[in-house]
Design an enzyme around this catalytic site. Structure first.
Site, mmCIF file in Angstrom:
data_model
loop_
_atom_site.group_PDB
_atom_site.id
_atom_site.type_symbol
_atom_site.label_atom_id
_atom_site.label_comp_id
_atom_site.label_asym_id
_atom_site.label_seq_id
_atom_site.Cartn_x
_atom_site.Cartn_y
_atom_site.Cartn_z
ATOM 1 N N CYS A 1 14.209 -15.261 -29.290
ATOM 2 C CA CYS A 1 13.971 -14.333 -28.175
ATOM 3 C C CYS A 1 13.694 -12.915 -28.649
ATOM 4 C CB CYS A 1 15.133 -14.360 -27.190
ATOM 5 S SG CYS A 1 15.217 -15.943 -26.317
ATOM 6 N N GLU B 1 17.193 -18.092 -15.767
ATOM 7 C CA GLU B 1 16.199 -17.712 -16.770
ATOM 8 C C GLU B 1 15.393 -18.931 -17.214
ATOM 9 O OE1 GLU B 1 17.341 -16.334 -20.904
ATOM 10 O OE2 GLU B 1 16.704 -14.463 -19.947
ATOM 11 N N HIS C 1 5.301 -10.459 -12.627
ATOM 12 C CA HIS C 1 4.170 -10.346 -13.532
ATOM 13 C C HIS C 1 4.149 -9.005 -14.261
ATOM 14 C CE1 HIS C 1 2.871 -14.018 -11.587
ATOM 15 N NE2 HIS C 1 2.079 -14.198 -12.629
#
EC number: 4.1.2.50
Length: 160
Positions: A26, A131, A76
């Site tokens: 990550c 998530e 987005h």
């Protein structure tokens, strides 16, 4: 409290982030399709003849508030703490960036979302932010200080 009802509205939004310095994958720029569960709790309106009689909150009102308070900003977008190497490039190319000034872990994001909805005067009970399909964080509104959450500086995400 006696007579209270919980109602939940679910949303999804897509965002990217990067956890600089994280020990795992990550630390790379990556994205998620987040699932957001907003739970409100209260006594249904008992004002006879009112259009919202029997509602804790109208689902369309919940949707409008969450959209305006959060999703318009986060969907987005690149969710930035401000220390990401790619940040200047994204800004210079006109990409959508949500500069949040905290590490964008799911734990911090759920606390941020809860605080924003409390500020929007919603009768918030909790926020659960997924998530991945198997990983989420939940924050109770009662655990959010009046002056805002204390964000965690370190941590990771589940990039399964």
């Amino acid at each position: 409290m006696l007579g209270e009802v919980s109602v939940c509205k679910i949303f999804t939004f897509d965002s990217a982030h990067q956890l600089v310095g994280h020990k795992g994958k990550c630390s790379n720029l990556h994205g998620h399709t987040y699932k957001l569960e907003v739970v409100l709790k209260g006594k249904p309106l008992a004002e006879e003849g009112h259009s919202d009689e029997g509602f804790v909150a109208d689902f369309s009102d919940i949707k409008a508030t969450v959209q305006e308070s959060l999703l318009d900003h986060l969907d987005h977008a690149f969710l930035a703490m401000g220390n990401e190497p790619v940040l200047e490039t994204l800004k210079n190319t006109g990409s959508k960036v949500a500069l949040l000034s905290f590490r964008t872990t799911v734990e911090n994001m759920s606390a941020y979302i809860a605080y924003k909805l409390i500020q929007a005067s919603m009768p918030l009970y909790s926020v659960k932010l997924w998530e991945t399909p198997t990983s989420w964080a939940e924050v109770l509104a009662a655990d959010i200080p009046a002056d805002g959450p204390a964000y965690r500086l370190y941590g990771g995400c589940d990039c399964e």
